[in-house]
Write a protein that holds these residues in place. Structure first.
Motif, PDB file in Angstrom:
ATOM      1  N   UNK A   8       0.839  -1.199   0.000  1.00  0.00           N
ATOM      2  CA  UNK A   8       0.000   0.000   0.000  1.00  0.00           C
ATOM      3  C   UNK A   8       0.875   1.251   0.000  1.00  0.00           C
ATOM      4  N   UNK A   9       1.924   1.224   0.809  1.00  0.00           N
ATOM      5  CA  UNK A   9       2.862   2.342   0.865  1.00  0.00           C
ATOM      6  C   UNK A   9       3.434   2.629  -0.524  1.00  0.00           C
ATOM      7  N   UNK A  10       3.801   1.584  -1.250  1.00  0.00           N
ATOM      8  CA  UNK A  10       4.408   1.735  -2.568  1.00  0.00           C
ATOM      9  C   UNK A  10       3.402   2.252  -3.595  1.00  0.00           C
ATOM     10  N   UNK A  11       2.238   1.616  -3.661  1.00  0.00           N
ATOM     11  CA  UNK A  11       1.230   2.054  -4.630  1.00  0.00           C
ATOM     12  C   UNK A  11       0.808   3.489  -4.408  1.00  0.00           C
ATOM     13  N   UNK A  12       0.658   3.873  -3.148  1.00  0.00           N
ATOM     14  CA  UNK A  12       0.277   5.252  -2.835  1.00  0.00           C
ATOM     15  C   UNK A  12       1.387   6.226  -3.209  1.00  0.00           C
ATOM     16  N   UNK A  13       2.644   5.865  -2.926  1.00  0.00           N
ATOM     17  CA  UNK A  13       3.767   6.743  -3.248  1.00  0.00           C
ATOM     18  C   UNK A  13       3.871   6.973  -4.746  1.00  0.00           C
ATOM     19  N   UNK A  14       3.655   5.919  -5.535  1.00  0.00           N
ATOM     20  CA  UNK A  14       3.724   6.086  -6.989  1.00  0.00           C
ATOM     21  C   UNK A  14       2.686   7.095  -7.468  1.00  0.00           C
ATOM     22  N   UNK A  15       1.489   7.022  -6.925  1.00  0.00           N
ATOM     23  CA  UNK A  15       0.427   7.924  -7.388  1.00  0.00           C
ATOM     24  C   UNK A  15       0.556   9.318  -6.773  1.00  0.00           C
ATOM     25  N   UNK A  16       0.804   9.383  -5.471  1.00  0.00           N
ATOM     26  CA  UNK A  16       0.821  10.679  -4.790  1.00  0.00           C
ATOM     27  C   UNK A  16       2.097  11.459  -5.088  1.00  0.00           C
ATOM     28  N   UNK A  17       3.251  10.788  -5.067  1.00  0.00           N
ATOM     29  CA  UNK A  17       4.508  11.507  -5.242  1.00  0.00           C
ATOM     30  C   UNK A  17       4.895  11.709  -6.705  1.00  0.00           C
ATOM     31  N   UNK A  18       4.592  10.711  -7.567  1.00  0.00           N
ATOM     32  CA  UNK A  18       4.983  10.832  -8.975  1.00  0.00           C
ATOM     33  C   UNK A  18       3.793  10.914  -9.922  1.00  0.00           C
ATOM     34  N   UNK A  19       2.590  10.730  -9.406  1.00  0.00           N
ATOM     35  CA  UNK A  19       1.417  10.794 -10.274  1.00  0.00           C
ATOM     36  C   UNK A  19       1.260   9.586 -11.163  1.00  0.00           C
ATOM     37  N   UNK A  20       1.951   8.483 -10.830  1.00  0.00           N
ATOM     38  CA  UNK A  20       1.875   7.266 -11.636  1.00  0.00           C
ATOM     39  C   UNK A  20       0.714   6.413 -11.126  1.00  0.00           C
ATOM     40  N   UNK A  21      -0.355   6.345 -11.909  1.00  0.00           N
ATOM     41  CA  UNK A  21      -1.512   5.548 -11.496  1.00  0.00           C
ATOM     42  C   UNK A  21      -1.196   4.063 -11.640  1.00  0.00           C
ATOM     43  N   UNK A  22      -1.875   3.234 -10.839  1.00  0.00           N
ATOM     44  CA  UNK A  22      -1.515   1.823 -10.773  1.00  0.00           C
ATOM     45  C   UNK A  22      -2.700   0.989 -10.324  1.00  0.00           C
ATOM     46  N   UNK A  23      -2.470  -0.290 -10.121  1.00  0.00           N
ATOM     47  CA  UNK A  23      -3.543  -1.214  -9.753  1.00  0.00           C
ATOM     48  C   UNK A  23      -4.226  -0.818  -8.445  1.00  0.00           C
ATOM     49  N   UNK A  24      -3.475  -0.297  -7.490  1.00  0.00           N
ATOM     50  CA  UNK A  24      -4.044   0.102  -6.210  1.00  0.00           C
ATOM     51  C   UNK A  24      -4.690   1.475  -6.258  1.00  0.00           C
ATOM     52  N   UNK A  25      -4.106   2.383  -7.036  1.00  0.00           N
ATOM     53  CA  UNK A  25      -4.599   3.761  -7.149  1.00  0.00           C
ATOM     54  C   UNK A  25      -4.762   4.093  -8.632  1.00  0.00           C
ATOM     55  N   UNK A  26      -5.880   3.630  -9.239  1.00  0.00           N
ATOM     56  CA  UNK A  26      -6.028   3.721 -10.699  1.00  0.00           C
ATOM     57  C   UNK A  26      -6.440   5.086 -11.225  1.00  0.00           C
ATOM     58  N   UNK A  27      -6.931   5.997 -10.359  1.00  0.00           N
ATOM     59  CA  UNK A  27      -7.340   7.315 -10.828  1.00  0.00           C
ATOM     60  C   UNK A  27      -6.248   8.346 -10.566  1.00  0.00           C
TER      61      UNK A  27
END
Length: 515
Positions: free
Chosen positions: A286-305
Motif C-alpha cells: 500500500x505504501x508503494x502504490x500510494x507513493x507512486x500515485x501521490x509523489x509521482x502521479x503514476x496511477x496503478x492497480x491500487x490507485x487507478x485514478x
C-alpha cells in the motif's frame, strides 16, 4: 538491597567520572552525519537466488526516470542503470509521470546515505560533463522542477541545501479539514508531454499552479520529509502480538513517565498499521502504490485514478499507467513471457523494499556504550527512558515465505505505535486514529547518517530534535478555533535528559550517531 536500576545508576556514575577525566572540556554537541561506509542499501542476508534477482530488478525500477506520455521515453522502457549512477540518470526509461508530482524517480528522494535512504542531495545538472557538474543539493530546488524544460516556480520553503519536503494543507478553502498531499510541480513546459509533432495543449491556463507561497505564509502548509526504506520488510514481518507484548513490558516505566502510546489500526481488518509518519499505511504494498500515485502521479492497480485529470495534459496518456505486464514481447519491457517483467513497477519497488536490509550500526566507542545505557536497553535497564517508546529489540515472525525474514532479532528502536507529541510538533492532520499531534515513533536505526530530523525536517541537529520532543499542555486560547493539545508524552524523558551532565548528554548523542 540495591535495585537493578540503582546498580545501573552507580555503574553509570563511575563511567561518567571516567569519561569526564578522559575527555576534558567536553560539551554536548551532535557529532553530525557519521563518516565512512553507509552500512545500508544492501539486500537481506540469506535471500534465495530468485529473491535476489527480484531485489535487483526492483532496485532498477526504483532508479528509472519517469517520462510523461506513453511514447516519449528516450530509452526502451525499463532499461537498466548502474546503481552507482542512479542519481545521474538523464534519459527517461519509464512512463507515467503525472501532470502534478513531487518527484520523477523513486531514488531521487531516497538516497542518503545510499539508495533507499531518507532524502539526500544530488547533482542538479547531471547531463553536463563531470568537470562541469555543480555540487549536490536538494533535488527539489532545481533538478526536479525544471527537468525537461518545466517552468515550475519553487516556493521559499524548498531550500537549496534544505530537506526534501512533501506538502499537505491543514484546511481546505472552506475551512474544513484537508490533510492531503498537494503536489508541488506540474508538467507545464516539459518537452515530453506529447509525442513530437503533436500540439502542446498543456499550458498554465489548462493546468494552473497551486499558490504554495500563499498557503505557507497563511500558516496552512504542513511538511513531511521522506522516511528511509531500510528494513521495511523486517518491520512488515513483526507480528502485532510482538508489538503489543513489548509495549506491555514497559508498562511500569511508561506509567512513571506518563507515556501512553497506542496502535494505529486498519479500518478494514483492525490490525496494526505501521508505515508512514503517523503509521497510516498498513503494508509495504500500500505504501508503494500510494507513493507512486501521490509523489509521482503514476496511477496503478491500487490507485487507478489520477490525482489531476486535466484533459489538456492527459489526452495522450493511458490510465492506469503501471499495471501487470501483458505484452507478448519485451519490446516495451512489459513482456508477459519474462517473469521479472510481469509485475508492475510499483510492485517491484515494494519487493525491493521488502528485501532491503536494515542499516547496520558501527562499533560503539566508550562514550557511545555509556550512551546506550543512558538511552535504555529494555524495561529492566531503562536509562532516562528513551527506550519506553524507542523499543530497542523486537523479533520477527517464526515462519515466513521469505526465510531471510523469519525469526530475526532486530533493533529498530521503535515501538511502531503512535504517541501524543504536543503542540510543538503537531501538524493538525488526522490519519486513521492518529490525531493532529500524534506521530509514530520513528525507527532510529540508521539515524547516524541521516541529515534532517522530525516529520517536517525542521532541524539537522539531533540535540535540537530531542529538545523539540518537549511540549507543555494547556497553551491554548479558548477563544480561538485552533486545535488544543495536551502535553507531549516525551516530556518526562526530555526532562531526565536535560538533568544529565554534559558528558552524559554527549554520550547519548554519540550512541545515536553510531546507529
Amino acid at each position: 538491597m540495591l535495585s537493578g536500576r540503582s546498580l545501573w545508576l552507580r555503574g553509570a556514575t563511575i563511567a561518567v567520572l571516567f569519561l569526564a577525566v578522559s575527555s576534558p572540556g567536553l560539551a554536548q554537541k551532535d557529532p553530525g552525519v557519521r563518516k565512512g561506509p553507509p552500512g545500508a542499501g544492501t539486500p537481506l542476508k540469506g535471500l534465495t537466488a530468485i529473491e535476489l534477482q527480484m531485489f535487483n530488478e526492483g532496485q532498477q525500477r526504483a532508479i528509472q526516470l519517469e517520462g510523461v506520455c506513453d511514447d516519449c521515453s528516450d530509452l526502451t522502457l525499463g532499461s537498466s542503470t548502474d546503481p552507482a549512477n542512479a542519481n545521474l540518470v538523464t534519459k527517461t526509461n519509464s512512463s507515467g509521470l503525472g501532470v502534478r508530482f513531487n518527484g520523477d524517480q523513486c531514488t531521487v528522494c531516497h538516497n542518503q546515505p545510499a539508495l533507499g535512504g531518507s532524502g539526500g542531495f544530488v547533482v542538479p545538472n547531471p547531463q553536463d560533463p563531470p568537470n562541469q557538474r555543480r555540487p549536490p543539493e536538494n533535488p527539489m530546488f532545481d533538478l526536479i522542477p525544471h527537468r525537461r524544460g518545466a517552468k515550475n516556480a519553487v516556493p521559499s520553503f524548498i531550500e537549496q541545501y534544505g530537506p526534501i519536503r512533501e506538502v499537505r494543507f491543514a484546511k481546505k478553502p472552506n475551512g474544513t479539514p484537508d490533510g492531503g498531499v498537494h503536489q508541488l510541480f506540474t508538467v507545464v513546459g516539459r518537452s515530453d508531454v506529447f509525442p513530437a509533432g503533436q500540439p502542446n495543449t498543456c499550458t498554465v491556463d489548462a493546468l494552473p499552479p497551486t499558490d504554495f507561497e500563499q498557503q505557507f505564509k497563511s500558516g496552512n502548509a504542513r511538511f513531511r520529509i521522506p522516511l528511509q526504506l531500510y528494513g521495511l520488510g523486517i518491520l512488515d514481518g513483526i507480528q502485532d502480538r510482538e508489538i503489543l507484548d513489548r509495549h506491555k513490558s514497559t508498562e511500569e516505566l511508561r506509567e512513571e513517565l506518563r507515556i501512553a502510546g497506542m496502535p494505529n489500526r486498519s479500518g478494514n481488518d483492525g490490525t496494526i498499521t505501521r508505515f508512514g509518519w503517523k503509521a497510516q499505511n498498513k503494508s509495504i504494498m500500500i505504501f508503494s502504490g500510494e507513493a507512486y500515485n501521490v509523489e509521482m502521479g503514476v496511477t496503478n492497480d491500487l490507485f487507478p485514478q489520477a490525482t489531476d485529470e486535466s484533459p489538456a495534459c492527459t489526452a495522450d496518456k493511458s490510465e492506469p499507467n503501471d499495471i501487470f505486464r501483458a505484452d507478448p514481447s519485451d519490446d516495451r519491457n512489459q513482456g508477459f513471457n519474462n517473469p521479472l517483467h510481469e509485475l508492475p513497477d510499483w510492485q517491484m519497488f515494494a519487493i525491493f523494499m521488502r528485501f532491503l536490509d536494515a542499516p547496520q550500526p558501527v562499533p560503539l566507542s566508550a562514550s557511545a556504550q555509556l550512551g546506550q545505557q543512558l538511552f535504555g536497553t529494555d524495561a529492566r535497564n531503562s536509562g532516562v527512558g528513551c527506550v519506553a517508546c524507542h523499543t530497542a529489540t523486537m523479533v520477527t515472525l517464526p515462519k515466513s515465505e521469505t526465510a531471510a525474514l523469519q525469526n530475526l532479532t532486530v533493533h529498530p528502536y521503535s515501538d511502531l505505535l503512535i504517541h501524543h507529541m504536543g503542540k510543538g510538533l503537531a501538524d493538525d492532520i488526522t490519519q486513521g486514529l492518529a490525531t493532529g499531534d500524534m506521530f509514530r515513533t520513528t525507527p532510529l536505526w540508521g539515524v547516524g547518517q541521516r541529515t534532517f530530523f522530525l516529520h517536517d525536517g525542521r532541524t539537522n541537529d539531533l540535540l535540537k530534535a530531542i529538545e523539540a520532543h518537549h511540549s507543555l499542555g494547556g497553551d491554548c486560547d479558548d477563544s480561538s478555533h485552533a486545535p488544543c493539545y495536551g502535553p507531549s508524552e516525551a516530556n518526562g524523558v526530555v526532562n531526565r535528559f536535560n538533568a544529565l551532565s554534559k558528558e552524559e548528554k554527549q554520550a547519548i548523542l554519540d550512541f545515536l550517531r553510531s546507529l
